[in-house]
Write a protein that holds these residues in place. Structure first.
Motif, PDB file in Angstrom:
ATOM      1  N   UNK A   1       5.878   4.171  11.237  1.00 53.33           N
ATOM      2  CA  UNK A   1       4.980   4.184  10.116  1.00 53.33           C
ATOM      3  C   UNK A   1       3.723   3.379  10.455  1.00 53.33           C
ATOM      4  N   UNK A   2       3.919   2.199  11.016  1.00 48.85           N
ATOM      5  CA  UNK A   2       2.774   1.364  11.361  1.00 48.85           C
ATOM      6  C   UNK A   2       1.944   1.979  12.478  1.00 48.85           C
ATOM      7  N   UNK A   3       2.588   2.682  13.372  1.00 54.29           N
ATOM      8  CA  UNK A   3       1.857   3.366  14.440  1.00 54.29           C
ATOM      9  C   UNK A   3       0.925   4.433  13.881  1.00 54.29           C
ATOM     10  N   UNK A   4       1.408   5.189  12.920  1.00 53.24           N
ATOM     11  CA  UNK A   4       0.573   6.216  12.298  1.00 53.24           C
ATOM     12  C   UNK A   4      -0.589   5.578  11.524  1.00 53.24           C
ATOM     13  N   UNK A   5      -0.326   4.479  10.830  1.00 52.09           N
ATOM     14  CA  UNK A   5      -1.401   3.776  10.126  1.00 52.09           C
ATOM     15  C   UNK A   5      -2.439   3.245  11.103  1.00 52.09           C
ATOM     16  N   UNK A   6      -1.969   2.724  12.212  1.00 56.44           N
ATOM     17  CA  UNK A   6      -2.874   2.205  13.234  1.00 56.44           C
ATOM     18  C   UNK A   6      -3.749   3.319  13.791  1.00 56.44           C
ATOM     19  N   UNK A   7      -3.139   4.453  14.074  1.00 59.64           N
ATOM     20  CA  UNK A   7      -3.895   5.606  14.570  1.00 59.64           C
ATOM     21  C   UNK A   7      -4.933   6.065  13.555  1.00 59.64           C
ATOM     22  N   UNK A   8      -4.548   6.094  12.299  1.00 58.44           N
ATOM     23  CA  UNK A   8      -5.471   6.505  11.244  1.00 58.44           C
ATOM     24  C   UNK A   8      -6.657   5.547  11.154  1.00 58.44           C
ATOM     25  N   UNK A   9      -6.369   4.234  11.194  1.00 59.36           N
ATOM     26  CA  UNK A   9      -7.430   3.234  11.045  1.00 59.36           C
ATOM     27  C   UNK A   9      -8.339   3.156  12.271  1.00 59.36           C
ATOM     28  N   UNK A  10      -7.782   3.358  13.459  1.00 55.91           N
ATOM     29  CA  UNK A  10      -8.578   3.202  14.682  1.00 55.91           C
ATOM     30  C   UNK A  10      -9.334   4.474  15.059  1.00 55.91           C
ATOM     31  N   UNK A  11      -8.939   5.593  14.498  1.00 56.07           N
ATOM     32  CA  UNK A  11      -9.594   6.858  14.832  1.00 56.07           C
ATOM     33  C   UNK A  11     -10.958   6.946  14.148  1.00 56.07           C
ATOM     34  N   UNK A  12     -11.916   7.445  14.871  1.00 54.78           N
ATOM     35  CA  UNK A  12     -13.243   7.624  14.292  1.00 54.78           C
ATOM     36  C   UNK A  12     -13.290   8.878  13.421  1.00 54.78           C
ATOM     37  N   UNK A  13     -12.288   9.723  13.586  1.00 52.70           N
ATOM     38  CA  UNK A  13     -12.182  10.944  12.792  1.00 52.70           C
ATOM     39  C   UNK A  13     -11.222  10.661  11.632  1.00 52.70           C
ATOM     40  N   UNK A  14     -11.557  11.099  10.446  1.00 58.02           N
ATOM     41  CA  UNK A  14     -10.696  10.917   9.278  1.00 58.02           C
ATOM     42  C   UNK A  14      -9.503  11.869   9.401  1.00 58.02           C
ATOM     43  N   UNK A  15      -8.443  11.400  10.032  1.00 56.07           N
ATOM     44  CA  UNK A  15      -7.296  12.238  10.344  1.00 56.07           C
ATOM     45  C   UNK A  15      -6.228  12.111   9.249  1.00 56.07           C
ATOM     46  N   UNK A  17      -3.662  13.859   8.826  1.00 57.73           N
ATOM     47  CA  UNK A  17      -2.326  14.133   9.358  1.00 57.73           C
ATOM     48  C   UNK A  17      -1.562  12.831   9.608  1.00 57.73           C
ATOM     49  N   UNK A  18      -2.269  11.811  10.078  1.00 62.62           N
ATOM     50  CA  UNK A  18      -1.621  10.515  10.302  1.00 62.62           C
ATOM     51  C   UNK A  18      -1.127   9.923   8.979  1.00 62.62           C
ATOM     52  N   UNK A  19      -1.929  10.041   7.920  1.00 63.47           N
ATOM     53  CA  UNK A  19      -1.490   9.557   6.608  1.00 63.47           C
ATOM     54  C   UNK A  19      -0.305  10.368   6.095  1.00 63.47           C
ATOM     55  N   UNK A  20      -0.312  11.638   6.364  1.00 64.04           N
ATOM     56  CA  UNK A  20       0.807  12.507   5.977  1.00 64.04           C
ATOM     57  C   UNK A  20       2.089  12.045   6.676  1.00 64.04           C
ATOM     58  N   UNK A  21       1.972  11.692   7.950  1.00 59.75           N
ATOM     59  CA  UNK A  21       3.129  11.195   8.708  1.00 59.75           C
ATOM     60  C   UNK A  21       3.606   9.843   8.182  1.00 59.75           C
ATOM     61  N   UNK A  22       2.686   8.994   7.767  1.00 61.58           N
ATOM     62  CA  UNK A  22       3.048   7.699   7.181  1.00 61.58           C
ATOM     63  C   UNK A  22       3.887   7.931   5.930  1.00 61.58           C
ATOM     64  N   UNK A  23       3.451   8.867   5.104  1.00 63.98           N
ATOM     65  CA  UNK A  23       4.167   9.160   3.866  1.00 63.98           C
ATOM     66  C   UNK A  23       5.606   9.591   4.148  1.00 63.98           C
ATOM     67  N   UNK A  24       5.830  10.412   5.156  1.00 64.69           N
ATOM     68  CA  UNK A  24       7.182  10.838   5.516  1.00 64.69           C
ATOM     69  C   UNK A  24       8.062   9.658   5.893  1.00 64.69           C
ATOM     70  N   UNK A  25       7.532   8.734   6.668  1.00 67.78           N
ATOM     71  CA  UNK A  25       8.301   7.543   7.046  1.00 67.78           C
ATOM     72  C   UNK A  25       8.572   6.657   5.836  1.00 67.78           C
ATOM     73  N   UNK A  26       7.584   6.552   4.946  1.00 71.72           N
ATOM     74  CA  UNK A  26       7.745   5.749   3.742  1.00 71.72           C
ATOM     75  C   UNK A  26       8.842   6.332   2.849  1.00 71.72           C
ATOM     76  N   UNK A  27       8.842   7.657   2.692  1.00 70.01           N
ATOM     77  CA  UNK A  27       9.905   8.319   1.916  1.00 70.01           C
ATOM     78  C   UNK A  27      11.270   8.041   2.538  1.00 70.01           C
ATOM     79  N   UNK A  28      11.348   8.159   3.855  1.00 70.19           N
ATOM     80  CA  UNK A  28      12.629   7.952   4.532  1.00 70.19           C
ATOM     81  C   UNK A  28      13.123   6.524   4.331  1.00 70.19           C
ATOM     82  N   UNK A  29      12.231   5.567   4.425  1.00 72.79           N
ATOM     83  CA  UNK A  29      12.624   4.158   4.242  1.00 72.79           C
ATOM     84  C   UNK A  29      13.154   3.934   2.825  1.00 72.79           C
TER      85      UNK A  29
END
Length: 125
Positions: A1-15, A17-29
């Motif tokens: 989850x933190x990896x996806x957040x890191x990718x989202x924050x560090x990417x210059x492109x508003x991605x 998909x990374x936030x979507x992946x974070x949500x999946x991990x959050x639901x699972x937790x």
């Protein structure tokens, strides 16, 4: 989850998909947290049932054991149903598995409250 957040924050492109992946991990937790609560309540409430089934409740509340047993098995069956309906991952696209685990958790909590209401019984075991 933190990896996806890191990718989202560090990417210059508003991605998104990374936030979507974070949500999946959050639901699972969160789903795993409900399962842990159900597991622990089931274990402890079953031990209580096993210790209490030979006690004579007629002088206290004669329907206690019958009601406790009925509530325990209703909670257990709700938990088993949730486990049977759960798929791999967070079940995001299948159905709202949280409803099933919420129902089971709620029934275990109601049983725990019922037990605590009559906890004077536990001192005599």
């Amino acid at each position: 989850m933190l990896g996806h957040l890191s990718e989202y924050r560090s990417s210059k492109i508003n991605n998104r998909e990374e936030l979507h992946n974070v949500y999946g991990h959050f639901r699972r937790a969160n789903l795993d947290e409900l399962k842990i609560i159900c597991d622990e309540l089931d274990r402890s409430l079953l031990i209580i049932l096993q210790k209490q089934y030979t006690y004579d409740y007629r002088n206290m509340y004669e329907k206690y054991l019958k009601e406790y047993s009925k509530m325990y098995f209703a909670a257990k069956n709700a938990y088993l149903e949730a486990q049977e309906k759960e798929c791999v991952g967070s079940d995001r696209n299948t159905h709202n598995i949280f409803e099933f685990y919420h129902l089971a958790t709620k029934q275990y909590i109601l049983l725990k409250q019922f037990y605590e209401k009559y906890n004077i019984i536990s001192y005599r075991l």
